[in-house]
Write a protein that holds these residues in place. Sequence first.
Motif, PDB file in Angstrom:
ATOM      1  N   ARG A  37       0.801  -1.218   0.000  1.00 24.10           N
ATOM      2  CA  ARG A  37       0.000   0.000   0.000  1.00 24.10           C
ATOM      3  C   ARG A  37       0.842   1.281   0.000  1.00 24.10           C
ATOM      4  O   ARG A  37       0.311   2.376  -0.220  1.00 24.10           O
ATOM      5  N   LEU A  38       2.132   1.150   0.239  1.00 26.70           N
ATOM      6  CA  LEU A  38       2.982   2.340   0.361  1.00 26.70           C
ATOM      7  C   LEU A  38       3.020   3.156  -0.930  1.00 26.70           C
ATOM      8  O   LEU A  38       3.146   2.616  -2.022  1.00 26.70           O
ATOM      9  N   THR A  39       2.943   4.457  -0.785  1.00 30.56           N
ATOM     10  CA  THR A  39       3.172   5.362  -1.918  1.00 30.56           C
ATOM     11  C   THR A  39       4.666   5.565  -2.090  1.00 30.56           C
ATOM     12  O   THR A  39       5.471   5.212  -1.222  1.00 30.56           O
ATOM     13  N   ARG A  40       5.051   6.181  -3.202  1.00 29.05           N
ATOM     14  CA  ARG A  40       6.475   6.452  -3.429  1.00 29.05           C
ATOM     15  C   ARG A  40       7.008   7.420  -2.362  1.00 29.05           C
ATOM     16  O   ARG A  40       8.113   7.242  -1.847  1.00 29.05           O
ATOM     17  N   ASN A  41       6.238   8.441  -2.021  1.00 29.24           N
ATOM     18  CA  ASN A  41       6.677   9.373  -0.970  1.00 29.24           C
ATOM     19  C   ASN A  41       6.882   8.642   0.352  1.00 29.24           C
ATOM     20  O   ASN A  41       7.827   8.935   1.096  1.00 29.24           O
ATOM     21  N   SER A  42       5.994   7.697   0.640  1.00 27.38           N
ATOM     22  CA  SER A  42       6.112   6.941   1.885  1.00 27.38           C
ATOM     23  C   SER A  42       7.387   6.108   1.906  1.00 27.38           C
ATOM     24  O   SER A  42       8.084   6.037   2.932  1.00 27.38           O
ATOM     25  N   LYS A  43       7.710   5.486   0.785  1.00 27.92           N
ATOM     26  CA  LYS A  43       8.934   4.694   0.704  1.00 27.92           C
ATOM     27  C   LYS A  43      10.174   5.567   0.869  1.00 27.92           C
ATOM     28  O   LYS A  43      11.129   5.184   1.548  1.00 27.92           O
ATOM     29  N   VAL A  44      10.147   6.753   0.258  1.00 27.36           N
ATOM     30  CA  VAL A  44      11.272   7.683   0.401  1.00 27.36           C
ATOM     31  C   VAL A  44      11.414   8.122   1.849  1.00 27.36           C
ATOM     32  O   VAL A  44      12.519   8.166   2.403  1.00 27.36           O
ATOM     33  N   MET A  45      10.287   8.426   2.495  1.00 26.00           N
ATOM     34  CA  MET A  45      10.349   8.853   3.892  1.00 26.00           C
ATOM     35  C   MET A  45      10.883   7.759   4.793  1.00 26.00           C
ATOM     36  O   MET A  45      11.733   8.007   5.664  1.00 26.00           O
ATOM     37  N   LEU A  46      10.398   6.536   4.620  1.00 27.72           N
ATOM     38  CA  LEU A  46      10.875   5.431   5.448  1.00 27.72           C
ATOM     39  C   LEU A  46      12.366   5.183   5.233  1.00 27.72           C
ATOM     40  O   LEU A  46      13.107   4.910   6.184  1.00 27.72           O
ATOM     41  N   PHE A  47      12.813   5.294   3.995  1.00 29.32           N
ATOM     42  CA  PHE A  47      14.231   5.099   3.687  1.00 29.32           C
ATOM     43  C   PHE A  47      15.091   6.178   4.349  1.00 29.32           C
ATOM     44  O   PHE A  47      16.096   5.874   5.004  1.00 29.32           O
ATOM     45  N   LEU A  48      14.695   7.443   4.196  1.00 26.01           N
ATOM     46  CA  LEU A  48      15.506   8.541   4.737  1.00 26.01           C
ATOM     47  C   LEU A  48      15.492   8.562   6.262  1.00 26.01           C
ATOM     48  O   LEU A  48      16.516   8.824   6.894  1.00 26.01           O
ATOM     49  N   SER A  49      14.342   8.284   6.865  1.00 25.35           N
ATOM     50  CA  SER A  49      14.290   8.268   8.333  1.00 25.35           C
ATOM     51  C   SER A  49      15.159   7.142   8.882  1.00 25.35           C
ATOM     52  O   SER A  49      15.799   7.295   9.934  1.00 25.35           O
TER      53      SER A  49
END
Length: 215
Positions: A37-49
């Motif tokens: 269900r993750l959006t691309r923005n969500s994946k980027v946020m999880l990666f950077l955090s």
Amino acid sequence: MKKVAINIISSAKIFAERKIENLDEKRLVPHMMTRRRLTRNSKVMLFLSDKCNFKNGKIVYGSCFSELEETAKIANAVLEKEMLSPTSFQNSVYNTAPSYFSLVNKDIDEIITISSGMKTSLDSLKVAALQALVSKEPVLCICAECINIKNIEQINRCTKYLEAGAAIVLEIAEDEEGAQEIMNLPIEGLIGSLQDLVSVVNMNEKGIKKILIEL
């Protein structure tokens, strides 16, 4: 205008001309249904955090265009008179990425979402500094833009990189000694809504740990 000095605890950035290939989502989100269900923005946020070693705490999240892919899916469904996707509808709001972060990391702390055009990352930095000043706690300041949608090349005039993000974890410094103003250290071709935060990340990568923020 009041200025406050912040310490940068950690920082990270990522960008790609079309699509960021490895965001490590299988490790970061083991639960398959949530991951799907993750959006691309969500994946980027999880990666950077994760790169910033931040799992729990207060968050200021900024995005100029937010969940553009999901919004485009909804608009196209309306145009074609098709049934709207419940997932796209759920994922179309500005706080989608930090909400998934909260679910994945079981974080119940405060989230503030900022959208301020090309000033988005600068205003996010100001709000994060104010949040750290008031709470006396570290704050994750993170901004992301993922605009790699169908036919984007017909309207894109603002960036060479269709997926990008930057993040810092900050805290209020005890004093202003040695603190530096934000330098203009942009990445050429990167969207303007990320440039101020990217400049701070670039400063940190050069060894600058204390920065002045004008509130």
